[in-house]
Design a protein around this motif. Sequence first.
Motif, PDB file in Angstrom:
ATOM      1  N   SER A  31       1.030  -1.360   0.052  1.00  0.00           N
ATOM      2  CA  SER A  31       0.083  -0.003  -0.041  1.00  0.00           C
ATOM      3  C   SER A  31       0.712   1.244   0.005  1.00  0.00           C
ATOM      4  O   SER A  31       0.549   2.270  -0.411  1.00  0.00           O
ATOM      5  CB  SER A  31      -1.054   0.040   1.133  1.00  0.00           C
ATOM      6  N   ASN A  87      -4.920  -6.651  -4.077  1.00  0.00           N
ATOM      7  CA  ASN A  87      -5.945  -5.871  -4.054  1.00  0.00           C
ATOM      8  C   ASN A  87      -5.612  -4.405  -3.453  1.00  0.00           C
ATOM      9  O   ASN A  87      -6.179  -3.275  -3.852  1.00  0.00           O
ATOM     10  CB  ASN A  87      -7.023  -6.303  -3.139  1.00  0.00           C
ATOM     11  N   ILE A  88      -4.718  -4.304  -2.689  1.00  0.00           N
ATOM     12  CA  ILE A  88      -4.305  -3.119  -2.000  1.00  0.00           C
ATOM     13  C   ILE A  88      -3.421  -2.284  -2.932  1.00  0.00           C
ATOM     14  O   ILE A  88      -3.242  -0.890  -2.776  1.00  0.00           O
ATOM     15  CB  ILE A  88      -3.656  -3.333  -0.623  1.00  0.00           C
ATOM     16  N   ASN A  89      -2.788  -2.771  -3.870  1.00  0.00           N
ATOM     17  CA  ASN A  89      -1.814  -1.941  -4.891  1.00  0.00           C
ATOM     18  C   ASN A  89      -2.264  -2.130  -6.158  1.00  0.00           C
ATOM     19  O   ASN A  89      -2.690  -2.908  -7.060  1.00  0.00           O
ATOM     20  CB  ASN A  89      -0.460  -2.917  -5.003  1.00  0.00           C
ATOM     21  N   GLN A  90      -2.736  -0.699  -6.527  1.00  0.00           N
ATOM     22  CA  GLN A  90      -3.729  -0.291  -7.919  1.00  0.00           C
ATOM     23  C   GLN A  90      -2.802  -0.956  -9.022  1.00  0.00           C
ATOM     24  O   GLN A  90      -3.402  -1.417  -9.915  1.00  0.00           O
ATOM     25  CB  GLN A  90      -3.615   1.278  -7.742  1.00  0.00           C
ATOM     26  N   ALA A  91      -1.519  -0.914  -9.032  1.00  0.00           N
ATOM     27  CA  ALA A  91      -0.657  -1.553 -10.192  1.00  0.00           C
ATOM     28  C   ALA A  91      -1.043  -2.934 -10.313  1.00  0.00           C
ATOM     29  O   ALA A  91      -1.156  -3.456 -11.578  1.00  0.00           O
ATOM     30  CB  ALA A  91       0.870  -1.200 -10.209  1.00  0.00           C
ATOM     31  N   VAL A 130      -3.536  -4.758  -9.211  1.00  0.00           N
ATOM     32  CA  VAL A 130      -4.834  -4.912  -9.509  1.00  0.00           C
ATOM     33  C   VAL A 130      -5.054  -4.865 -11.113  1.00  0.00           C
ATOM     34  O   VAL A 130      -5.851  -5.692 -11.480  1.00  0.00           O
ATOM     35  CB  VAL A 130      -5.943  -3.922  -8.699  1.00  0.00           C
ATOM     36  N   GLU A 131      -4.517  -3.628 -11.644  1.00  0.00           N
ATOM     37  CA  GLU A 131      -4.745  -3.671 -13.137  1.00  0.00           C
ATOM     38  C   GLU A 131      -3.749  -4.781 -13.910  1.00  0.00           C
ATOM     39  O   GLU A 131      -4.406  -5.420 -14.910  1.00  0.00           O
ATOM     40  CB  GLU A 131      -4.254  -2.214 -13.648  1.00  0.00           C
ATOM     41  N   ILE A 148       3.867   1.411  -9.680  1.00  0.00           N
ATOM     42  CA  ILE A 148       2.847   1.906 -10.847  1.00  0.00           C
ATOM     43  C   ILE A 148       3.912   2.379 -12.202  1.00  0.00           C
ATOM     44  O   ILE A 148       3.568   2.339 -13.392  1.00  0.00           O
ATOM     45  CB  ILE A 148       1.974   3.255 -10.486  1.00  0.00           C
ATOM     46  N   GLN A 195       3.055   2.299  -3.821  1.00  0.00           N
ATOM     47  CA  GLN A 195       2.121   2.180  -5.024  1.00  0.00           C
ATOM     48  C   GLN A 195       2.963   2.886  -6.053  1.00  0.00           C
ATOM     49  O   GLN A 195       3.011   2.248  -7.128  1.00  0.00           O
ATOM     50  CB  GLN A 195       0.895   3.199  -4.631  1.00  0.00           C
TER      51      GLN A 195
END
Length: 280
Positions: free
Chosen positions: A73, A171-175, A177-178, A80, A76
């Motif tokens: 978290s 799920n906590i890391n946007q990169a 998740v994508e 990214i 990030q």
Amino acid sequence: MNRYLKLVHMEIHRFRWILIAMMGITAIFQFSGLIWTLKKAMAQFEEQKIQGSDTRKYFDSVPDTLTFEWAMSNTQMWFILPVLLCIAVLSLYVFFIWYRDWMGRHTFIYRLLMLPTARHNLFLAKITALLLFVLSIVAFQLVMLPVQELVLKLVVPAELRSESHIVDVININQALVELIPRQFEQFFYIYGLGTIAVLMLFTAILLERSYQRMGILYGILYLAGCVLVVAAPFLYFGLDSSIIPLYPMEIYVLVLLLFFVVAGVSVWLGSRLLAKKITV
């Protein structure tokens, strides 16, 4: 099949150093960010220990125990940036994988077209290679996760850390998740739609190569037509659903079928341009 696999091997061989460089940059960014974040947290733990419990209010960003989920978290941007770099490089390579063959004094494309194999194998080999590049990046990221968790365990003492579930970590890391969708359906949608978009671009590129200046217009019109075909159910039924009423699931299936149609037409037209229009 053997010649098709040789063409795929050739494309992978030509891109291998760029792929390795992207993986190396990704690893350097992510491990550097993870270690820096953990070291910073450990320094705050030490400062709190020295100054006493009264200073706890100054360290609200650091929990009582560190988890892999917390580390993801708080790193990030370190994840990214390399992911965006990989996406940018692969997006540019969608064009370069074709135009490179036309570059230079002795154009390599003519040698490829003279190979004793069906020309559609060249089209299929290039899309296969790109898919393998994307899946290699995803697989490399998955392999790095347990190694990164091991780094956390080496840096943070056992009494200052607690376990995390891998699903929560992603799920906590946007990169992540994508890059790594949680459900197979999401994985299929994202990468399936990306594959169809690449097929459309391949065909547009071959239109430009076949018809030169007018080919640019043909390519743009082809892409616009494909987008219009896929978006037609939403535009039509969204404006007036009383003509042919359909349930949302039926509209979804219709759009999915149209995507397959666009993919099939792109492969057919691209292969036909290679076989009939581009001559040596």
